[in-house]
Design a protein around this motif. Sequence first.
Motif, PDB file in Angstrom:
ATOM      1  N   CYS A  52      58.666  12.952  36.200  1.00 53.88           N
ATOM      2  CA  CYS A  52      59.389  13.416  37.389  1.00 53.88           C
ATOM      3  C   CYS A  52      60.877  13.550  37.120  1.00 53.88           C
ATOM      4  CB  CYS A  52      59.144  12.451  38.545  1.00 53.88           C
ATOM      5  SG  CYS A  52      59.521  13.136  40.166  1.00 53.88           S
ATOM      6  N   SER A  53      61.413  12.776  36.161  1.00 54.89           N
ATOM      7  CA  SER A  53      62.835  12.877  35.835  1.00 54.89           C
ATOM      8  C   SER A  53      63.200  14.242  35.262  1.00 54.89           C
ATOM      9  CB  SER A  53      63.222  11.787  34.833  1.00 54.89           C
ATOM     10  OG  SER A  53      63.124  10.503  35.409  1.00 54.89           O
ATOM     11  N   PHE A  54      62.227  14.972  34.762  1.00 60.57           N
ATOM     12  CA  PHE A  54      62.505  16.251  34.105  1.00 60.57           C
ATOM     13  C   PHE A  54      63.053  17.296  35.069  1.00 60.57           C
ATOM     14  CE2 PHE A  54      61.198  20.554  33.051  1.00 60.57           C
ATOM     15  CZ  PHE A  54      61.655  20.698  31.763  1.00 60.57           C
ATOM     16  N   GLY A  55      62.468  17.371  36.272  1.00 62.74           N
ATOM     17  CA  GLY A  55      62.672  18.570  37.079  1.00 62.74           C
ATOM     18  C   GLY A  55      63.445  18.400  38.361  1.00 62.74           C
ATOM     19  N   ASN A  56      64.138  17.272  38.538  1.00 60.58           N
ATOM     20  CA  ASN A  56      64.847  17.065  39.800  1.00 60.58           C
ATOM     21  C   ASN A  56      66.064  17.981  39.916  1.00 60.58           C
ATOM     22  OD1 ASN A  56      67.196  15.611  38.596  1.00 60.58           O
ATOM     23  ND2 ASN A  56      65.600  14.146  38.052  1.00 60.58           N
ATOM     24  N   ALA A  57      66.742  17.913  41.058  1.00 56.19           N
ATOM     25  CA  ALA A  57      67.885  18.792  41.318  1.00 56.19           C
ATOM     26  C   ALA A  57      69.140  18.379  40.564  1.00 56.19           C
ATOM     27  CB  ALA A  57      68.182  18.829  42.812  1.00 56.19           C
ATOM     28  N   GLY A  58      69.095  17.250  39.871  1.00 59.12           N
ATOM     29  CA  GLY A  58      70.222  16.842  39.038  1.00 59.12           C
ATOM     30  C   GLY A  58      71.353  16.185  39.788  1.00 59.12           C
ATOM     31  N   GLY A  59      71.167  15.873  41.065  1.00 60.46           N
ATOM     32  CA  GLY A  59      72.259  15.339  41.861  1.00 60.46           C
ATOM     33  C   GLY A  59      72.412  13.837  41.760  1.00 60.46           C
ATOM     34  N   LEU A  60      73.650  13.383  41.646  1.00 60.65           N
ATOM     35  CA  LEU A  60      73.982  11.968  41.777  1.00 60.65           C
ATOM     36  C   LEU A  60      74.562  11.811  43.176  1.00 60.65           C
ATOM     37  CD1 LEU A  60      75.626  11.256  38.297  1.00 60.65           C
ATOM     38  CD2 LEU A  60      73.214  11.395  38.933  1.00 60.65           C
ATOM     39  N   ALA A  61      73.660  11.681  44.144  1.00 67.28           N
ATOM     40  CA  ALA A  61      74.019  11.790  45.559  1.00 67.28           C
ATOM     41  C   ALA A  61      74.325  10.420  46.150  1.00 67.28           C
ATOM     42  CB  ALA A  61      72.898  12.485  46.319  1.00 67.28           C
ATOM     43  N   PHE A  62      75.321   9.729  45.592  1.00 71.42           N
ATOM     44  CA  PHE A  62      75.570   8.350  45.986  1.00 71.42           C
ATOM     45  C   PHE A  62      76.138   8.224  47.394  1.00 71.42           C
ATOM     46  CE2 PHE A  62      78.846  10.116  43.262  1.00 71.42           C
ATOM     47  CZ  PHE A  62      80.042   9.887  43.939  1.00 71.42           C
ATOM     48  N   TYR A 207      76.754  15.792  39.726  1.00 67.92           N
ATOM     49  CA  TYR A 207      75.494  16.281  39.174  1.00 67.92           C
ATOM     50  C   TYR A 207      75.491  16.124  37.659  1.00 67.92           C
ATOM     51  CZ  TYR A 207      77.513  20.778  37.564  1.00 67.92           C
ATOM     52  OH  TYR A 207      78.241  21.760  36.913  1.00 67.92           O
ATOM     53  N   VAL A 208      74.312  16.238  37.078  1.00 69.92           N
ATOM     54  CA  VAL A 208      74.171  16.224  35.616  1.00 69.92           C
ATOM     55  C   VAL A 208      73.685  17.586  35.151  1.00 69.92           C
ATOM     56  CG1 VAL A 208      73.760  13.743  35.519  1.00 69.92           C
ATOM     57  CG2 VAL A 208      71.816  15.295  35.688  1.00 69.92           C
ATOM     58  N   ARG A 209      74.094  17.961  33.946  1.00 68.73           N
ATOM     59  CA  ARG A 209      73.809  19.296  33.426  1.00 68.73           C
ATOM     60  C   ARG A 209      72.383  19.452  32.913  1.00 68.73           C
ATOM     61  NH1 ARG A 209      76.066  20.624  29.100  1.00 68.73           N
ATOM     62  NH2 ARG A 209      76.996  18.666  28.395  1.00 68.73           N
ATOM     63  N   ASN A 210      71.713  18.326  32.652  1.00 76.70           N
ATOM     64  CA  ASN A 210      70.343  18.378  32.142  1.00 76.70           C
ATOM     65  C   ASN A 210      69.702  17.004  32.359  1.00 76.70           C
ATOM     66  OD1 ASN A 210      67.992  18.289  30.515  1.00 76.70           O
ATOM     67  ND2 ASN A 210      68.779  19.912  29.205  1.00 76.70           N
ATOM     68  N   PRO A 211      68.933  16.822  33.446  1.00 79.72           N
ATOM     69  CA  PRO A 211      68.365  15.490  33.726  1.00 79.72           C
ATOM     70  C   PRO A 211      67.489  14.956  32.603  1.00 79.72           C
ATOM     71  CG  PRO A 211      68.178  16.926  35.649  1.00 79.72           C
ATOM     72  CD  PRO A 211      68.623  17.792  34.511  1.00 79.72           C
ATOM     73  N   GLN A 212      66.673  15.807  32.001  1.00 78.93           N
ATOM     74  CA  GLN A 212      65.801  15.342  30.931  1.00 78.93           C
ATOM     75  C   GLN A 212      66.622  14.837  29.742  1.00 78.93           C
ATOM     76  OE1 GLN A 212      65.212  16.866  27.708  1.00 78.93           O
ATOM     77  NE2 GLN A 212      63.737  15.254  27.184  1.00 78.93           N
ATOM     78  N   LYS A 213      67.696  15.536  29.422  1.00 77.47           N
ATOM     79  CA  LYS A 213      68.540  15.125  28.295  1.00 77.47           C
ATOM     80  C   LYS A 213      69.264  13.815  28.604  1.00 77.47           C
ATOM     81  CE  LYS A 213      70.432  18.398  25.901  1.00 77.47           C
ATOM     82  NZ  LYS A 213      71.338  19.478  25.422  1.00 77.47           N
ATOM     83  N   VAL A 214      69.610  13.595  29.863  1.00 76.11           N
ATOM     84  CA  VAL A 214      70.206  12.318  30.260  1.00 76.11           C
ATOM     85  C   VAL A 214      69.280  11.171  29.879  1.00 76.11           C
ATOM     86  CG1 VAL A 214      70.750  10.879  32.269  1.00 76.11           C
ATOM     87  CG2 VAL A 214      71.696  13.183  32.108  1.00 76.11           C
ATOM     88  N   VAL A 215      68.015  11.278  30.294  1.00 75.98           N
ATOM     89  CA  VAL A 215      67.055  10.208  30.009  1.00 75.98           C
ATOM     90  C   VAL A 215      66.806  10.096  28.505  1.00 75.98           C
ATOM     91  CG1 VAL A 215      64.733   9.342  30.456  1.00 75.98           C
ATOM     92  CG2 VAL A 215      65.967  10.567  32.254  1.00 75.98           C
ATOM     93  N   ALA A 216      66.639  11.235  27.833  1.00 74.34           N
ATOM     94  CA  ALA A 216      66.353  11.217  26.393  1.00 74.34           C
ATOM     95  C   ALA A 216      67.499  10.596  25.604  1.00 74.34           C
ATOM     96  CB  ALA A 216      66.066  12.631  25.906  1.00 74.34           C
ATOM     97  N   SER A 217      68.734  10.880  25.992  1.00 72.57           N
ATOM     98  CA  SER A 217      69.878  10.340  25.247  1.00 72.57           C
ATOM     99  C   SER A 217      69.974   8.826  25.403  1.00 72.57           C
ATOM    100  CB  SER A 217      71.174  11.014  25.693  1.00 72.57           C
ATOM    101  OG  SER A 217      71.523  10.647  27.018  1.00 72.57           O
TER     102      SER A 217
END
Length: 427
Positions: A52-62, A207-217
């Motif tokens: 599910c982390s792959f396809g979200n809207a990328g928002g850090l909606a704190f 926001y993040v530019r690539n949610p999947q890459k965030v988790v992978a990194s």
Amino acid sequence: MKNKPLRESHIMPSSHITIIGAGIIGISTAAFLQRAGHKVTVIDRVPPGEGCSFGNAGGLAFAEVTPTIRPRILLKIPGWLLDPLGPLTIRWSYLPKALPWFLAAGRNALPDRVRKITAARAALGLRVVSDFETLLTAAGSIDLMVKKDSLRLYDTHAQYQAEESERAVKREHGYEMKKLSPGEIAEIEPDIARDFACGAFHGGWYYVRNPQKVVASIAENVVRNGGEIIQDDVLKVAQDGSRATALTLKSGGERPLDRLVICAGAYSNFFASAFGDKVLLEAERGYHLVIPAPGITLGRSLTYVATPMAMTPMDMGLRLAGTDEFAGLDAPPNWKRADVLWPFAKRCLPKLREIDQTVSRWMGRRPGTPDGLPVIGPSRKLRNVWYGFGHSHMGLTWGPTTGRLLGEMLSGAPSNTDLSAFRVDRF
């Protein structure tokens, strides 16, 4: 009175902790546990960030402290449910199974519950940015986070006024939604349509530019620091009295357990129910479209008052993400729910190009509880099991903070966050 949770009598800082789930929650938990001196193993059937982390809207909606389901929204739900392509829908064959969840969601939309849920959401939001910075800096990928506030667009001033109560709650918690005129919108984002009545910054939505890459990194850094990540299916968790003792993998056989954390998203209830912990958890299925080379330029993410969705500029193109579909875990996707996002985006961005064969579609299963709050904390039945799941639309936003909180719990460190709202036995 609630039974007190069973806990290990002594927590060793060098313990080995197994985490089921390699999304943003599980990987963040592994990273913070590792920083506290623990040995970590993460197990998932897909690689880190591919669920599910792959396809979200990328928002850090704190700044989104008000719950998704609240009195004003509750009134809209019946009309939405009648539209199979509306923002929220249910496949009617699934209604009997989902009915307890919806009834509980209705109870949680009462004013007193909304106040308590808002306070809990605000507590989770306080350190979102710093927790992200901790993990992304250590992983060498801080550039993936873009600190530009999201912009909300309104067709009429009446629509803007209708949200004043939500803005007032945000102000109480330190988040100011600055209003923008059409001219100010055009100055900062020239590709947005010029006929909106007004706009407003969300007050705290990066926001993040690539949610999947965030988790992978972050996962790669966990491995560099000695952590283990296994791609396999967990078939069974063995129990002996008040402890989980071993898990059985589809390919890897049996592995003994010291301590276990369940961060398996919408699949977490399979484990919780097997352990004797009752949780109301549903798969809130969301969809996205990604339009490569979209023909427009955006410096921030957008939301539009007409529908619950976000438009986010990412490395792979413009991502349009949103909607809620209740159909269970295994029902086939309805790709029309992805395509219906495009007309709303086109309204906001007139130069946005048409859908063609280069556009990608995705469906994911958000783990949602009826109060919109995650489960964070110990099992009430097994003394060496903890939970971190149920974040609904806020998984990416609250992921690192959940990892830090679990890291504190399992290390015996004091926390300045009231965790009572996230107990597993509140359902």
